[in-house]
Scaffold this motif. Structure first.
Motif, PDB file in Angstrom:
ATOM      1  N   PHE A  98     -55.706 -12.079 -13.289  1.00 36.94           N
ATOM      2  CA  PHE A  98     -55.154 -12.492 -12.082  1.00 36.94           C
ATOM      3  C   PHE A  98     -56.111 -13.277 -11.229  1.00 36.94           C
ATOM      4  O   PHE A  98     -57.135 -12.462 -10.879  1.00 36.94           O
ATOM      5  CB  PHE A  98     -54.362 -11.291 -11.185  1.00 36.94           C
ATOM      6  CG  PHE A  98     -53.306 -10.517 -12.131  1.00 36.94           C
ATOM      7  CD1 PHE A  98     -53.731  -9.465 -13.021  1.00 36.94           C
ATOM      8  CD2 PHE A  98     -52.170 -10.994 -12.114  1.00 36.94           C
ATOM      9  CE1 PHE A  98     -52.751  -8.889 -13.685  1.00 36.94           C
ATOM     10  CE2 PHE A  98     -51.274 -10.195 -13.013  1.00 36.94           C
ATOM     11  CZ  PHE A  98     -51.375  -9.163 -13.885  1.00 36.94           C
TER      12      PHE A  98
ATOM     13  N   GLN B 252     -48.502  -4.861 -10.258  1.00 38.15           N
ATOM     14  CA  GLN B 252     -48.184  -5.297 -11.564  1.00 38.15           C
ATOM     15  C   GLN B 252     -48.197  -4.327 -12.861  1.00 38.15           C
ATOM     16  O   GLN B 252     -47.630  -4.643 -13.836  1.00 38.15           O
ATOM     17  CB  GLN B 252     -49.386  -6.343 -11.853  1.00 38.15           C
ATOM     18  CG  GLN B 252     -49.260  -7.611 -10.890  1.00 38.15           C
ATOM     19  CD  GLN B 252     -47.972  -8.229 -10.672  1.00 38.15           C
ATOM     20  OE1 GLN B 252     -46.879  -8.322 -11.454  1.00 38.15           O
ATOM     21  NE2 GLN B 252     -47.823  -8.448  -9.155  1.00 38.15           N
TER      22      GLN B 252
ATOM     23  N   TYR C 246     -44.374 -13.575 -14.533  1.00 41.90           N
ATOM     24  CA  TYR C 246     -45.086 -13.688 -13.379  1.00 41.90           C
ATOM     25  C   TYR C 246     -45.297 -15.040 -12.580  1.00 41.90           C
ATOM     26  O   TYR C 246     -45.058 -15.138 -11.520  1.00 41.90           O
ATOM     27  CB  TYR C 246     -46.578 -13.220 -13.636  1.00 41.90           C
ATOM     28  CG  TYR C 246     -47.629 -13.281 -12.527  1.00 41.90           C
ATOM     29  CD1 TYR C 246     -48.158 -14.188 -11.879  1.00 41.90           C
ATOM     30  CD2 TYR C 246     -47.716 -12.034 -11.786  1.00 41.90           C
ATOM     31  CE1 TYR C 246     -49.171 -14.163 -11.013  1.00 41.90           C
ATOM     32  CE2 TYR C 246     -48.377 -11.811 -10.742  1.00 41.90           C
ATOM     33  CZ  TYR C 246     -49.333 -12.969 -10.189  1.00 41.90           C
ATOM     34  OH  TYR C 246     -50.060 -12.916  -9.329  1.00 41.90           O
TER      35      TYR C 246
ATOM     36  N   TYR D  34     -52.411 -18.795 -12.042  1.00 41.39           N
ATOM     37  CA  TYR D  34     -52.918 -17.858 -11.246  1.00 41.39           C
ATOM     38  C   TYR D  34     -53.173 -16.442 -12.391  1.00 41.39           C
ATOM     39  O   TYR D  34     -53.524 -15.904 -12.042  1.00 41.39           O
ATOM     40  CB  TYR D  34     -51.918 -17.329 -10.374  1.00 41.39           C
ATOM     41  CG  TYR D  34     -51.555 -18.407  -9.199  1.00 41.39           C
ATOM     42  CD1 TYR D  34     -50.263 -19.028  -9.062  1.00 41.39           C
ATOM     43  CD2 TYR D  34     -52.440 -18.675  -8.306  1.00 41.39           C
ATOM     44  CE1 TYR D  34     -50.127 -19.897  -7.914  1.00 41.39           C
ATOM     45  CE2 TYR D  34     -52.398 -19.504  -7.138  1.00 41.39           C
ATOM     46  CZ  TYR D  34     -51.165 -20.322  -7.261  1.00 41.39           C
ATOM     47  OH  TYR D  34     -50.689 -21.093  -6.229  1.00 41.39           O
ATOM     48  N   ILE D  35     -52.620 -16.787 -13.407  1.00 41.95           N
ATOM     49  CA  ILE D  35     -52.603 -15.589 -14.510  1.00 41.95           C
ATOM     50  C   ILE D  35     -52.732 -16.285 -15.814  1.00 41.95           C
ATOM     51  O   ILE D  35     -52.174 -17.265 -16.253  1.00 41.95           O
ATOM     52  CB  ILE D  35     -51.297 -15.153 -14.428  1.00 41.95           C
ATOM     53  CG1 ILE D  35     -51.310 -13.576 -15.313  1.00 41.95           C
ATOM     54  CG2 ILE D  35     -49.953 -15.835 -14.657  1.00 41.95           C
ATOM     55  CD1 ILE D  35     -50.157 -12.980 -15.310  1.00 41.95           C
TER      56      ILE D  35
END
Length: 881
Positions: free
Chosen positions: A54, A78, A158, A283-284
């Motif tokens: 992340f 998460q 996500y 972002y991920i």
């Protein structure tokens, strides 16, 4: 085995002395580990793992990040989401283990989800933003498929959730912007009406004219023109009205400007959020894809099994012998206190079960009367249960005090402690009762102004009391309370005469809650009160407040003839006791000795038991029962430890980290599972199509890779990478950097200065006050704002905050109270300074915060403030700010 320091030699001697016990425990653990290893036969288990990272968005400021962040730590959140029922339902649906069209209708959905959850473990890699997902299964191919599907499903969900939060942020900012615009229109109307109603042309000139007129009249009054005093009072009233009008004018002006700034800020953030919505940053992502396992993870390790049993046996054996040895060596605490602190132990007060205390009450005490609470009974134990070990301990303490009284040097004694809850009031009350039983005229004074409880324990009313004496509303002879007041409060005559001597005890309770507690005990009135009661009584006992949590204790200890320090070793550390002794020594208090409180009777050294108890009680009532009870307390932890170890072995946490039996998930159709590394595509808004003002054209934010080179050059400048942060922080305050401050005004009381600070705070101006001694003019409190390197910075600050009457002063000297990296420690020191009526402020460096107080033009003022802090025990030094 008592004390806070670690001595390896003690543990070595204990191990050698009780080696038989250690060998027995090691043998038992080895036998159990061997039996368990032979009993369990594990099937091969394979693992497949992947890692997801992340990456927080660093291209925007904290305002947007706070709105986008989750309520708790993102990584921990998460982890919980990955193992939730709703998310796992999507994973099993993608694997076709349930009906993907209508998963809720599948009767086997819950067993399948729980089966999958038992095979998955998620761990955070150190303190990084990476989660490692590990899947266990008897089939290595199925483990690989589960890991790939799990990671791809989570990445997709996500990204969808993040896009939804950005939309919610934009809606939230729009709503706040509408609310701010409405408030701004209302405040602008109030501001304009105030100017028209008061006909304000130049409020500053009017104020200067009033001050000039006041000065002229004061000069005439000083020349014996008393007839002008009414006119002077009228001018002062006009000045006060003018001041109120000016404060209201400044307040309205500041509120209008503050709302305008907020509206501009929200508009800027709205544009930033819209840009972030269009960029769709990554972002991920999966940083380590899953791999097929080549070998099982639970192959038997025949060396590890006996080694685990050997280590467990050694640890359990040492724990057992240390517990046994601690029972025999508890008396070392007294020797440690006397040798380490150079203060003798003058009393040891045991803790006794309540049922044992009531057994010591004479028959007369069991008659009808007031029902005693446990706190009241403990407070009056020397009266109601004189035959118990606790009462004998208080009489032993009394004997030591009487030896000092016979020397004629001490008549007033304060009973102090480090923190609340150590039993100061109990010791003070029982010591007073035992002294009264010895025929001494005794006065007990409730001088703990923060948390008094003597009145309730003695069936007395709290007020009037000590505070009434110190405030001058009553004489001490009028409010001193005797046994008569106890009878009126609820005690019966039979309860009073259980043990003779209570009539020799007089009590002065605290009284009404005062506004300024510290100032009362530091007054000459309190010193005069002590001188008067010393001549009227044989001894005066004062129940003090805790030393480390109240400034009253140091003030009181400096005025009495001697101080007894109560120490509860089960609640307070040795380090805290050392700080207490040091603080009392700093105010030149005469420390008579230390009284240990709440010590188990069986742990009292034999010499002290013989000193404080009769021979008939020593062996029958204390020693034998406690020894029997201690043996039970040794066996119970040992049994509990063995049971815990057996359970851990049963779960295979000590030898094998995985579960022995793993259910099979039914095979999915032989169709390849597509692992997507990117979320679903959606139309992207172009930067030039957004409603972005010119001032936002240079916003540094990540740009979609698919954007054309022309638009990147047009909208996005190059981003210079930030230098790496330093790994070590040297907390050294650099002097002379910020000598200037903005002077806002002077006031003749802390209340007025506090109101001014609150007024400026409403307008977004942080300020602090400084106490200044102006000689004949008395003590004044100057209010400053900010710390600046030069006058240009201070002038820019005045213009930014629209401070109309601000004056730039070079107040270069201040008092430095330390540098902090721990926020909790910093706030603790700030609270200490504020409780002592000081106004601290912070100068922030890159890696730490420096705490200062005061701002003086000359060094003499800073030296005076430094001396005051030293008297309170606060470490500091004078610096060039």
């Amino acid at each position: 085995m008592t004390g806070n320091s670690f001595n390896p030699g003690i543990f070595l001697r204990v191990a050698v002395k009780r080696w038989v016990t250690i060998v027995f425990v090691i043998g038992a653990c080895l036998g159990l580990s061997g039996i368990y290893a032979a009993w369990k036969a594990l099937r091969p288990v394979y693992t497949s793992s992947c890692s997801i990272r992340f990456e927080p968005d660093r291209g925007s400021d904290d305002f947007i990040n706070r709105l986008l962040s989750t309520p708790s730590d993102n990584i921990e959140t998460q982890q919980a989401i990955m193992l939730s029922h709703d998310f796992l339902k999507g994973v099993v649906a993608k694997l076709s283990l349930i009906d993907p069209e209508n998963p809720e209708a599948d009767p086997g959905i819950n067993p399948v989800i729980e089966d999958l959850r038992s095979k998955i473990s998620i761990e955070r890699e150190g303190k990084t933003d990476i989660l490692c997902i590990r899947v266990l299964d008897k089939d290595p191919d199925l483990a690989l498929k589960l890991a790939e599907t799990f990671s791809s499903t989570f990445v997709t969900s996500y990204r969808e959730a993040h896009d939804k939060r950005i939309d919610e942020v934009i809606a939230h900012i729009n709503e706040e912007q509408r609310t701010t615009d409405d408030k701004l229109r209302v405040k602008e109307g109030e501001y304009e009406r105030f100017i028209k109603e008061n006909r304000l042309v130049s409020i500053d000139l009017e104020g200067e004219a009033l001050l000039v007129k006041k000065n002229e009249i004061e000069e005439k009054v000083q020349k014996s023109s008393r007839a002008l005093e009414p006119e002077l009072e009228k001018v002062n009233e006009n000045i006060d009205l003018h001041m109120d009008k000016k404060i209201e004018f400044d307040r309205l002006k500041m509120e209008v400007e503050s709302l305008r700034n907020i509206a501009s800020f929200l508009e800027e953030k709205r544009q930033e959020a819209m840009i972030r919505r269009a960029e769709n940053p990554d972002y991920i992502r999966v940083v380590s894809p899953a791999q097929r396992a080549s070998r099982s993870i639970n192959e038997p390790d025949y060396l590890k099994i006996p080694l685990t049993g050997l280590i467990a046996g050694i640890i359990l054996g040492l724990i057992l012998v240390i517990i046994i040895e601690a029972i025999d060596h508890s008396a070392a605490l007294i020797e440690k206190l006397e040798n380490g602190l150079k203060v003798r132990v003058i009393g040891v007060i045991p803790t006794v079960e309540q049922k044992d205390l009531y057994q010591g009450i004479p028959d007369s005490g069991k008659r009808e009367g007031a029902v005693l609470s446990p706190e009241q009974f403990i407070t009056l134990v020397t009266h109601f249960a004189p035959g118990t070990l606790m009462s004998e301990s208080f009489r032993g303490l009394r004997a030591n005090i009487q030896a000092i009284l016979h020397e004629g040097r001490i008549k007033t004694i304060a009973v102090a402690g480090s923190y609340p809850g150590e039993g100061r009031s109990t010791v003070a009350a029982n010591l007073s009762i035992s002294l009264a039983q010895a025929g001494l005229r005794t006065l007990l004074v409730g001088s703990d102004l923060t948390n008094p409880d003597l009145s309730a324990r003695f069936f007395l009313d709290e007020s009037p009391g000590l505070t009434n004496i110190l405030l001058g509303t009553s004489q001490w002879e009028e409010i001193v309370k005797t046994v008569t007041e106890m009878i009126i409060g609820g005690m019966t005559l039979d309860q009073v005469i259980i043990t003779p001597g209570l009539d020799k005890l007089n009590i002065i309770t605290r009284g009404a809650i005062p506004d300024k507690q510290a100032e009362l005990l530091g007054t000459k009135g309190f010193s005069g009160f002590l001188d008067e009661v010393k001549s009227a009584y044989d001894i005066v006992i004062l129940d003090s407040s805790p030393v480390l949590s109240s400034a009253d204790a140091a003030t009181l200890a400096a005025k009495v003839d001697g101080t007894i320090v109560v120490y509860n070793p089960s609640q307070v550390s040795m380090r805290a006791l050392k700080r207490t002794i040091a603080q009392l020594s700093r105010v030149s208090s005469n420390i008579i000795g230390i009284t240990l409180n709440c010590v188990r009777p069986g742990l009292i050294p034999r010499a002290l038991r013989e000193k404080y108890a009769g021979a008939d009680m020593r062996d029958t009532e204390v020693h034998a029962p406690v020894k029997k009870k201690s043996l039970l307390k040794v066996l119970l932890p040992l049994v509990a430890i063995i049971i815990i170890m057996a359970v851990l072995w049963w779960q295979r946490g000590a030898i094998f980290p995985e579960r022995p039996e793993i259910k099979e998930i039914k095979k999915a159709p032989e169709t390849p599972v597509e692992v997507k590394q990117q979320g679903p595509e959606r139309p992207k808004a172009k930067l030039d199509e957004l409603d972005v003002p010119d001032s936002m054209a240079d916003v540094k934010a990540p740009v979609e890779k698919k954007a054309t080179p022309e638009k990147i050059a047009e909208k996005q400048p190059d981003i210079t990478p930030e230098p790496p942060a330093e790994t070590e922080t040297e907390m050294i305050y650099q002097e002379g950097r910020f000598p200037y401050s903005v002077y806002l005004g002077s006031f003749n009381s802390t209340e007025q200065a506090g109101r001014a600070i609150d007024h400026y705070a409403k307008s977004g101006i942080a300020s602090f006050w400084v106490k200044v001694n102006l000689g004949e003019k008395g003590i004044w409190y100057r209010v400053y704002s900010g710390e600046f390197a030069d006058k240009a910075d201070a002038e820019a600050y005045i213009n930014e905050k629209a401070i109309k009457d601000g004056e730039i002063k070079k107040s270069a000297y201040a008092v430095y109270a330390g540098s902090f990296t721990d926020r909790e420690a910093l706030e603790g020191m700030i609270n200490i300074l504020k409780e002592n009526c000081y106004a601290p402020y912070i100068i922030a460096d890159e890696n730490f915060d420096s705490l200062l107080t005061g701002a003086f033009i000359t060094k003499a003022g800073a030296d005076e403030l430094s001396a005051e802090l030293n008297a309170l025990g606060i470490s500091n030094r004078v610096v060039l700010r």
